[in-house]
Structure formats: structure tokens, C-alpha cells
Design a protein around this motif. Structure first.
Motif, PDB file in Angstrom:
ATOM      1  N   SER A   9       0.764  -1.231   0.298  1.00 29.35           N
ATOM      2  CA  SER A   9       0.074   0.123  -0.405  1.00 29.35           C
ATOM      3  C   SER A   9       0.594   1.210   0.367  1.00 29.35           C
ATOM      4  O   SER A   9       0.382   2.408  -0.195  1.00 29.35           O
ATOM      5  CB  SER A   9      -0.843  -0.160   1.137  1.00 29.35           C
ATOM      6  N   LYS A  10       1.801   1.004   0.437  1.00 27.67           N
ATOM      7  CA  LYS A  10       2.845   2.318   0.270  1.00 27.67           C
ATOM      8  C   LYS A  10       3.179   2.718  -0.626  1.00 27.67           C
ATOM      9  O   LYS A  10       4.127   3.746  -1.648  1.00 27.67           O
ATOM     10  CB  LYS A  10       4.147   1.901   1.225  1.00 27.67           C
ATOM     11  N   TYR A  11       3.379   1.620  -2.194  1.00 24.77           N
ATOM     12  CA  TYR A  11       3.612   1.598  -3.355  1.00 24.77           C
ATOM     13  C   TYR A  11       2.435   2.291  -4.051  1.00 24.77           C
ATOM     14  O   TYR A  11       2.421   2.366  -5.119  1.00 24.77           O
ATOM     15  CB  TYR A  11       4.780   0.912  -3.235  1.00 24.77           C
ATOM     16  N   TRP A  12       1.473   2.297  -4.366  1.00 31.93           N
ATOM     17  CA  TRP A  12       0.205   2.246  -4.388  1.00 31.93           C
ATOM     18  C   TRP A  12       0.091   3.672  -5.377  1.00 31.93           C
ATOM     19  O   TRP A  12       0.495   4.785  -4.024  1.00 31.93           O
ATOM     20  CB  TRP A  12      -1.163   2.190  -3.810  1.00 31.93           C
ATOM     21  N   ALA A  13      -0.351   4.008  -6.144  1.00 36.21           N
ATOM     22  CA  ALA A  13      -0.165   5.126  -7.330  1.00 36.21           C
ATOM     23  C   ALA A  13      -1.443   6.249  -6.742  1.00 36.21           C
ATOM     24  O   ALA A  13      -0.774   7.319  -5.883  1.00 36.21           O
ATOM     25  CB  ALA A  13      -0.756   5.424  -8.598  1.00 36.21           C
ATOM     26  N   SER A  14      -2.460   5.140  -5.612  1.00 37.91           N
ATOM     27  CA  SER A  14      -3.429   6.086  -5.007  1.00 37.91           C
ATOM     28  C   SER A  14      -2.932   7.163  -4.063  1.00 37.91           C
ATOM     29  O   SER A  14      -2.677   8.434  -3.852  1.00 37.91           O
ATOM     30  CB  SER A  14      -4.540   5.961  -4.283  1.00 37.91           C
ATOM     31  N   THR A  15      -1.595   6.342  -2.810  1.00 35.55           N
ATOM     32  CA  THR A  15      -1.496   6.748  -1.493  1.00 35.55           C
ATOM     33  C   THR A  15      -0.836   7.672  -2.123  1.00 35.55           C
ATOM     34  O   THR A  15      -0.012   8.842  -1.613  1.00 35.55           O
ATOM     35  CB  THR A  15      -0.506   5.794  -1.051  1.00 35.55           C
ATOM     36  N   LEU A  16       0.670   7.622  -2.945  1.00 33.83           N
ATOM     37  CA  LEU A  16       1.241   8.672  -3.106  1.00 33.83           C
ATOM     38  C   LEU A  16       1.392   9.201  -4.111  1.00 33.83           C
ATOM     39  O   LEU A  16       1.522  11.100  -3.806  1.00 33.83           O
ATOM     40  CB  LEU A  16       2.441   7.598  -3.934  1.00 33.83           C
ATOM     41  N   LEU A  17       0.126   9.667  -4.601  1.00 32.02           N
ATOM     42  CA  LEU A  17      -0.971  10.744  -5.216  1.00 32.02           C
ATOM     43  C   LEU A  17      -0.850  11.598  -4.693  1.00 32.02           C
ATOM     44  O   LEU A  17      -0.868  13.335  -4.649  1.00 32.02           O
ATOM     45  CB  LEU A  17      -1.410  10.401  -6.597  1.00 32.02           C
ATOM     46  N   ASP A  18      -1.203  11.354  -2.884  1.00 33.77           N
ATOM     47  CA  ASP A  18      -1.912  11.984  -2.051  1.00 33.77           C
ATOM     48  C   ASP A  18      -0.920  12.973  -1.602  1.00 33.77           C
ATOM     49  O   ASP A  18      -0.960  14.008  -0.842  1.00 33.77           O
ATOM     50  CB  ASP A  18      -2.556  11.425  -0.967  1.00 33.77           C
ATOM     51  N   GLN A  19       0.331  11.814  -1.380  1.00 36.06           N
ATOM     52  CA  GLN A  19       1.619  12.679  -1.195  1.00 36.06           C
ATOM     53  C   GLN A  19       1.625  13.634  -1.886  1.00 36.06           C
ATOM     54  O   GLN A  19       2.295  14.568  -1.502  1.00 36.06           O
ATOM     55  CB  GLN A  19       2.014  11.895  -0.687  1.00 36.06           C
ATOM     56  N   PHE A  20       1.749  13.546  -3.563  1.00 41.53           N
ATOM     57  CA  PHE A  20       2.504  14.184  -4.640  1.00 41.53           C
ATOM     58  C   PHE A  20       1.411  15.869  -4.197  1.00 41.53           C
ATOM     59  O   PHE A  20       2.314  16.721  -4.338  1.00 41.53           O
ATOM     60  CB  PHE A  20       1.965  13.874  -5.680  1.00 41.53           C
TER      61      PHE A  20
END
Length: 428
Positions: free
Chosen positions: A118-129
Motif C-alpha cells: 500500500s505504500k507504493y500504490w499510486a493513490s497513496t503516493l499521489l496524495d503525498q505528491f
């Protein structure tokens, strides 16, 4: 009925399979945690076929792969896409995939362990971005960023960003085109996603490389522009109190957001120049010009506005040059837009004619038609690259016509006629 399903429900065959199924060379064992919901007994494993309750003939709905690798016990409950192992076949597929990756030395358990995945899910990282970018992007871009991130997340969702390849980018681009978005909008969305991947590589060091992106051809914006006579007509439709700032834009070619941000301290009456160093992004004043790394631009004061600036420069240096006569403060973004829309409606002008076209683009196009050097036009408009200025060169039809005046066939007509009448072998 499917052969595998039949095997698990035929009593005679089931007993045989339970007694005869043996071990195989595949890494890891497919297991289940649940028990039969009817009798409470444990499910029994039939290799290659699945799990079944010997008494009730029921099958489980959740599976996991129990793997011993490099001295560690790893239990995997989902595949690389984050999909739960809700069928025995999905678990078998995962087992085969992992066996191949172990054989080829490419196995990475973090790509399967859900807590890690889950740390590498696009949705997770897009939120951080998005959280990181909203702190630094211009306020006027924030809504675009939020919209782009929503679109990215809808397509990539729980995709592992480490698994994104060029074909995924192509599929994404095609899905955007299928939604009847303009070429420019598709390009903006794809460019934003590329910025996201670049951020992952340079800031978070999640990616070692970025997949190549397909080129997107976008038709250049065919902006319209006005000649000086049409500008005068439009200016007459502006209310007296708002006419100064519109005239300023028509004579100097600044961006509307730069004109709104202009302060008395930016006017140098002695040198007869204006220093463009600030801009409004929406209604937020920024002490920098639009564009990454854009430097302050210095332009001359147009003679027709010299008296206006002399009068305005008697005010406090931090005072805005152009004030909304209704509020006594600087022009708000929406107020400025309404001024233009009212004038455009009064003059029955095309809805496609923007304030930008009637001012900044018109200045560039008029100068091009007067054969002013692209370098000079670039300096006046504050372009960071001469390439941006070349957009106005195609408008210079008068200049092209004057160029044709320099070539002629009049003195050569007789010679050409004589030559074409006689062929090389002397025949007509």
C-alpha cells in the motif's frame, strides 16, 4: 460444470484426490485460515484443485500463500495489484509468478505484502505528491492540480508505481482521449503525471527510472487579435473608471495579472520605464513573475500613458497603480473578468475573444505586422524564450507580401518563353 469444480464435489473422486495428492516443487504453500461455515471442520487441500470440506463439500473464499524465503516466513494475502486471493486459481497464479521471480532472482516480497504494498500504490503516493505541491504551486494552479490528481487516481488506483510501464502511459492517454478531452488538456494531464513520476524518482527515490512517454501532438492555439482601430472601439465600451488599466494592457502587452499587481514603486518616471516583478495568482499577490525562474522584466512607458503615471506616482510606493473605483483597492480576479465580459457583450464580440487576445496577443501581433524584430517583441512581452514570440510571426501577412515584392519574373518572361519553345533535340 468445470472439471476442477466437479472433482471437488464428486465424493469418490474427492477421497482419491485427498489420499493421493502429493508435494510439488513450487515455492510456498497455498493455505486457508477459515473453517467450514457449516460444520466448523478444517478445509482439506487437494493439490492443484483447491480446498474442500470433506463432509459438506463447501469451499473457502479466502486464501494466502505461506512462503519461506531467505530464512523468513512470509504470508501473502494479495497479488501485486493489491487484489485479495479470493479464489484458489488466483492463489495458484500468484504462486507460479513468485516461483518464476525466485528462479530469475527478481523476487521482492515488499511488492506482495499488503502492508508494504500500500505504500507504493499510486493513490497513496499521489496524495503525498498533491500535499507537497500545493505548498509551492501558484494559487491559480491549485485547482488544476487537484483535478489532475483525481483523474490519475481514478485510472491507476492501487497500481504499484514501480510496475508502471510505457504501455500503461499509452493506455492512460487513450482513456483520456476517449473522454472527449482536448489535445491540450490531455497533454497537461499527462505532463502532470510525468511530473509525479519525476518527483517519485528525485524526491522520494522510489523509482530508479521513469518510463518513456509518447509524444503528444497538440494543435497550436489559434488565438485571435485586434488591430488598433478595433481596440479603440472596444476601449470605448469600457466604463471610464476601468478604462486606464485596459488601455495600459493594450499599449504595453503585459499579462492582466501583472497589471493588477503593479505598484507605484515599480514605475521609474526618471528613466521612463516600468519594472514587472510581481503577479497575482488568482487573488494571491506573488512577488515574482509567472513562469519557473522568470526574472523581472523592464519595459518602457508608452508615451500615451506618461501623464497618467506621473500623476499616480505621487502616491505611496506600496500603493497599487490601478485601483477599482468601486472599492478603492486593487482589482480582484473575478471583477476584472466581469469588466471584460460586459464590454465584449456590448460590442457583440465573439465569445472566443478573450481579454488576453484583445491586449497581450494583439500587441505581439501588431508589432509583428510592423516588422518589429522578434527579439524586441520578446523583450516587450517579457518572454523567457524567443520560441514563444514566434507564435506571432505567422500573423505577419503584410510582411510576407512585402517580401514577395522583392522577387519578380517580369524581366525573365521573354527568356523563359524562348527556352520552353525549343526542346534539347531542336523539336518544338
Amino acid at each position: 460444470m468445470h472439471a476442477k469444480s466437479a472433482a471437488l464435489t464428486d465424493p469418490t473422486l474427492l477421497v482419491y484426490l485427498l489420499n493421493e495428492s502429493g508435494e510439488d516443487r513450487m515455492k510456498g504453500t497455498i493455505r486457508v485460515k477459515d473453517k467450514c461455515p457449516n460444520c466448523g471442520e478444517s478445509f482439506e487441500h487437494v493439490k492443484k484443485l483447491g480446498y474442500v470440506c470433506r463432509n459438506c463439500k463447501t469451499t473457502p473464499k479466502k486464501f494466502y500463500l505461506d512462503l519461506n524465503w531467505q530464512g523468513k516466513r512470509i504470508r501473502l494475502f494479495c497479488d501485486k495489484s493489491g487484489l485479495a486471493l479470493d479464489s484458489y486459481q488466483r492463489a495458484l497464479n500468484l504462486q507460479a509468478t513468485i516461483q518464476h521471480e525466485i528462479d530469475t532472482f527478481t523476487f521482492d516480497s515488499s511488492k506482495y505484502v499488503k502492508a508494504e504494498l500500500s505504500k507504493y500504490w499510486a493513490s497513496t503516493l499521489l496524495d503525498q505528491f498533491l500535499e507537497a505541491k500545493l505548498k509551492i504551486v501558484a494559487p491559480s494552479y491549485k485547482n488544476d492540480y487537484k483535478r489532475f490528481i483525481r483523474i490519475h487516481k481514478a485510472f491507476f488506483s492501487t497500481t504499484d508505481v514501480r510496475e508502471i510501464r510505457k504501455i500503461d502511459i499509452i493506455n492512460y492517454m487513450q482513456s483520456l482521449e476517449g473522454n472527449n478531452l482536448s489535445g491540450k488538456t490531455v497533454k497537461n494531464i499527462i505532463d502532470n503525471f510525468k511530473t509525479f513520476l519525476t518527483w517519485l524518482r528525485t524526491d522520494l527515490e522510489v523509482l530508479s527510472s521513469i518510463p518513456s512517454f509518447p509524444a503528444i501532438e497538440v494543435q497550436p492555439y489559434a488565438f485571435t487579435w485586434l488591430g488598433s482601430e478595433d481596440q479603440i472601439k472596444v476601449l470605448s465600451l469600457i466604463n471610464d473608471g476601468d478604462r486606464d488599466i485596459i488601455a495600459f494592457l493594450m499599449l504595453h502587452g503585459c499579462r492582466p495579472s501583472e497589471a493588477r499587481a503593479l505598484k507605484v514603486k515599480d514605475i521609474d518616471i526618471n528613466r521612463q520605464v516600468i519594472i514587472i516583478s510581481s503577479t497575482f495568482s488568482g487573488d494571491v499577490l506573488r512577488n515574482r513573475r509567472k513562469g519557473r525562474g522568470a526574472k523581472p522584466s523592464i519595459i518602457p512607458i508608452h508615451p500615451e500613458m506618461k501623464d497618467f503615471f506621473i500623476e499616480r506616482c505621487n502616491n505611496h510606493p506600496e500603493a497599487f497603480v490601478f485601483l477599482n473605483p468601486k472599492t478603492g483597492n486593487h482589482y480582484a480576479s473575478r471583477t476584472f473578468s466581469r469588466i471584460w465580459e460586459r464590454a465584449r457583450a456590448k460590442g457583440n464580440l465573439s465569445e472566443k475573444l478573450r481579454l488576453y487576445d484583445a491586449t497581450r496577443h494583439s500587441v505581439g501581433s501588431q508589432l509583428a505586422n510592423q516588422n518589429v524584430s522578434p527579439f524586441i517583441i520578446s523583450k516587450i512581452l517579457g518572454h523567457s524564450s524567443i520560441k514563444m514570440t514566434e507564435r506571432y510571426m505567422h500573423e505577419n501577412i503584410d510582411g510576407l507580401k512585402s517580401g514577395f515584392d522583392k522577387i519578380t519574373l517580369k524581366d525573365k518572361v521573354k527568356e523563359i518563353t524562348t527556352v520552353t519553345k525549343v526542346s534539347p533535340n531542336g523539336n518544338h
